[in-house]
Design an enzyme around this catalytic site. Sequence first.
Site, PDB file in Angstrom:
ATOM      1  N   CYS A  46      -6.914  -9.712  -4.616  1.00  0.00           N
ATOM      2  CA  CYS A  46      -5.480 -10.056  -3.962  1.00  0.00           C
ATOM      3  C   CYS A  46      -5.015 -11.507  -4.693  1.00  0.00           C
ATOM      4  CB  CYS A  46      -5.519  -9.647  -2.612  1.00  0.00           C
ATOM      5  SG  CYS A  46      -5.661  -8.578  -1.858  1.00  0.00           S
ATOM      6  N   HIS A  84       3.809  -5.258  -1.570  1.00  0.00           N
ATOM      7  CA  HIS A  84       1.917  -6.266  -1.715  1.00  0.00           C
ATOM      8  C   HIS A  84       1.067  -4.678  -2.728  1.00  0.00           C
ATOM      9  CE1 HIS A  84      -1.822  -8.526  -2.246  1.00  0.00           C
ATOM     10  NE2 HIS A  84      -2.343  -8.028  -0.410  1.00  0.00           N
TER      11      HIS A  84
END
Lengths: 385, 385
Positions: A83, A332
Amino acid sequence: MRDVSIIGIGQTKVGEHWDTSIRHLAWYAVQAAMKDAGIERADALYVGNMLSGELSGQEHLGALVADFAGLQGIEAVKIEAACASGAAALRMGYIAVAGGMADVVIVVGVEKMTDRPGPEVTSALAMAADADYEVLHGVSFVALNALLMQRYMHEYGYAHEDFAPFAVNAHRNAVHNPYAMFPFPITRERFLAARMIASPINLLDSSPICDGAAAVILCPTEQARAYTDKAVRIAASAIATDTVAVHDRRDPLFLEGAALSARRAYKQAGVTPQEIDFFELHDAFTIMSALSLEAAGFAERGQGVRLALEGEITLEGRIPICTMGGLKARGHPVGATGVYQVVEAALQLRGEAGPNQLPNARLGMTQNIGGSGATVVTHILERLA
Amino acid sequence: MRDVSIIGIGQTKVGEHWDTSIRHLAWYAVQAAMKDAGIERADALYVGNMLSGELSGQEHLGALVADFAGLQGIEAVKIEAACASGAAALRMGYIAVAGGMADVVIVVGVEKMTDRPGPEVTSALAMAADADYEVLHGVSFVALNALLMQRYMHEYGYAHEDFAPFAVNAHRNAVHNPYAMFPFPITRERFLAARMIASPINLLDSSPICDGAAAVILCPTEQARAYTDKAVRIAASAIATDTVAVHDRRDPLFLEGAALSARRAYKQAGVTPQEIDFFELHDAFTIMSALSLEAAGFAERGQGVRLALEGEITLEGRIPICTMGGLKARGHPVGATGVYQVVEAALQLRGEAGPNQLPNARLGMTQNIGGSGATVVTHILERLA
């Protein structure tokens, strides 16, 4: 080493873009950033992405994005750090410009997650964790964060409701962000009533699965004026790593990688946490917000949640976080998130954050986290006088 | 910009390592390279890999390898550029050292392909091609190369048997490489009798699916003597891209990306193809050897096969290729290949190539190709006097 600045920014709205392929998303963001900087060519392209192989059946994203953006021939690669891929790509771009290898660099973070069924996405995201020693035992990525949150509540005596301010603040700030996935406010009551996912993490503790892309253009600061009068200086760029498996850490409630990454950044910029005006942190889950605030030096251990309860993380507080909605409410899209954070920080420093504008913001920090703190990329951005 | 040299090299044997995980493979190579350089720490780690997510269920390889190698805290990311991932990671390491961002950098290329069934690996490799406009129509990666080879034979009037010297040469050179997957010679007759895969590509036109890892250690040339008296200078490092889809190219039989990448490298090193003593090229399929020789300026268009037929690619020829077995016979663990090529070139320049040693080798070139020429990374290495 040359000083480096951001001379252009671009982003797509975060959401479920079922009609848009990963190459289109990347291209839209690159196009917007190139237009913002007023450039038509560049020396290199760095693409931050985590899951294009697993979820779009497409690797080789560096060449693909370069090709689709009409930049044939350009040096281009994909950078992956779970991420934290987006900010890691920015770090590579920074190194190339700072070191003199390139004058104009495009960095784009992109992720396309909503074309596949939920369980596949959950499995793909778990590849940020340790496949052999965590995932094989049945743990998903949200479950790992749930274990951390449970332990945090136990150690420091918090209740689940104490995490509400993180989600409420993020949603409030997303209202005026036209690129946010969830541009609506939520109440503390709604947070408490949300569906449970992995106890104690509920739906509103979590950032969403979504699609999006964000891009920035870099060049040496001394050349920035030739392109724009809105350049934002990169005062620091740092990556640090920690063990991938949470069980290998001395203390799972302290993000050593985040602390090391932040220390390196503070040192490079020559600043202290007290001088940072706002902090775009990695609120993939509310527990991550607390741990990040503590690791980066904005709160003592166990006091990250306290800081939120006291209202110090809002736009009016001592250290505003998630000023445009954060991972929770802007969304996200994992490999894109690190670049979104930097684009939003640049908006604040350029005075273009609209109703969310922080007065006199001079120094903004972003921190993008891969896995449960295994890769942490920190950038400090500075308004050029 | 600082001059950069390779002060340590390491590699694992290429093969089917069913008892060895991807992290172990990477670690073995890193360990060997660190030992060779006599270092115990480094400033950054760049991991070249294409398919860890698809085939090992593991992304986030930068942090994972750093963690497993005992390098906690170090800056680490994964670089992906399809089959050119290894050399692309080296290019990132080169940029970091040349620009002054790091003094000692570890670059490791690693791939673990044999734990999954063949069809899954074939699907994963196809992610180097264009998912939406090539793969969706049913083409695999070997099929794309078969189309190129068919067209090449038609355009230039070659028969399939004319490609035999590429495979024969690679296998002959692998005999004395202890790290090669296929360290045995093959005859022209055996080549002709091999099982067909995708006409006209047969089994011995193709490099194998396999596992392996290779690593190098970089530092500024002016510091290299402090570590070793066997340093090899990186005289040039270049990446260029082309369209991902073969059908988008003006001429599918000329690798524009390879030509551009080589031109950039020659310019940086200040040399011509005539000065290159040997060429570690990307012989994923025999047709790629021909196209690479032509794009890099070692043969006129359509004459790459002629060069091989005339024996000029052997250790005794004008431009020796695949001096330690190449992708064909050393093996092609895709994301590791680019680093293997550089390790082997370094062996030649250090005078450690054993029975395959080229006399007076001073300049070696490596070219690592992602997709059907969409990403091409060229390095020129020089023996330090």
